[in-house]
Design an enzyme around this catalytic site. Structure first.
Site, short mmCIF file in Angstrom:
data_model
loop_
_atom_site.label_atom_id
_atom_site.label_comp_id
_atom_site.label_asym_id
_atom_site.label_seq_id
_atom_site.Cartn_x
_atom_site.Cartn_y
_atom_site.Cartn_z
N CYS A 110 73.96 11.25 57.52
CA CYS A 110 72.93 10.24 57.74
C CYS A 110 73.52 9.13 58.60
CB CYS A 110 72.50 9.69 56.38
SG CYS A 110 71.21 8.44 56.47
N HIS A 153 64.43 14.97 54.73
CA HIS A 153 65.46 13.91 54.72
C HIS A 153 64.84 12.58 55.18
CE1 HIS A 153 69.70 12.42 55.51
NE2 HIS A 153 68.98 11.57 56.21
N GLU A 154 64.09 12.63 56.29
CA GLU A 154 63.49 11.40 56.82
C GLU A 154 62.37 10.89 55.91
OE1 GLU A 154 65.10 9.83 59.06
OE2 GLU A 154 66.38 11.54 59.49
N HIS A 157 63.67 8.77 53.26
CA HIS A 157 63.95 7.39 53.67
C HIS A 157 62.73 6.49 53.49
CE1 HIS A 157 68.02 7.35 55.09
NE2 HIS A 157 67.82 8.35 55.95
#
Length: 185
Positions: A110, A153-154, A157
């Protein structure tokens, strides 16, 4: 242009907040944010540009990583023998996913994490997503492999979740039931 100094690092409160939905039409500020997130990712995959500006390579970047609490991220993935996948996702959602799981066999990284974190991060193998583009048009995609992993993954966030939150702290390389590892070059 977004630089490494603009990207907040782990421990920053922006990375643990649930980001706000974006309204349309986009403000000029939101348009600029979208364009700059995507441009960073594209630039970060160019060795010459990376060297010139001290960028770390990445395939995705979310607004909270530049201290903007909005539900926006950019992905740019070039895989051999495939069309590049390059888009900005605004207010993205996973609308369906496979039962089968996957994980990157060499772990995830990351841009907001300046250390290696070892361990398997379980993700859905295949997902169907919905999001909006910069013109406010909804689009739908089916993703698998690296694009599916990167999207999840994004999206994490935007929900204040870091990739290492998914790693088993006692057994980071514990086998994930029903998961097939994804090998990345």
């Amino acid at each position: 242009m977004i630089l490494m100094s603009d990207i907040v690092r782990e421990g920053h409160p922006a990375l643990r907040k649930v980001a706000e939905e974006v309204t349309f039409p986009l403000t000029d500020e939101d348009k600029k944010l979208c364009e700059e997130l995507l441009q960073y990712i594209i630039n970060s995959q160019d060795d010459e540009v990376c060297e010139r500006y001290g960028l770390r390579p990445g395939i995705g970047l979310a607004a909270p990583q530049v201290n903007v609490s909005k539900r926006v991220f950019a992905l740019h993935i070039e895989e051999e023998n495939k069309e590049p996948l390059s888009f900005v996702a605004i207010n993205p959602k996973i609308i369906s996913h496979s039962v089968e799981r996957t994980y990157l066999s060499n772990g995830e990284g990351c841009l907001s994490v300046d250390r290696d974190v070892e361990g398997f991060v379980p993700r859905y193998s295949r997902i169907t997503i919905k999001a909006f583009d910069m013109d406010g048009k909804e689009f739908k995609l089916r993703l698998k492999g690296l694009p599916s992993i990167a999207f999840q993954h994004e999206l994490d966030h935007l929900n204040g979740v870091m990739f290492y939150d998914h790693i088993d702290p006692k057994e980071p390389f514990k086998e994930i039931p029903g998961a097939v590892p994804f090998e990345r070059d």
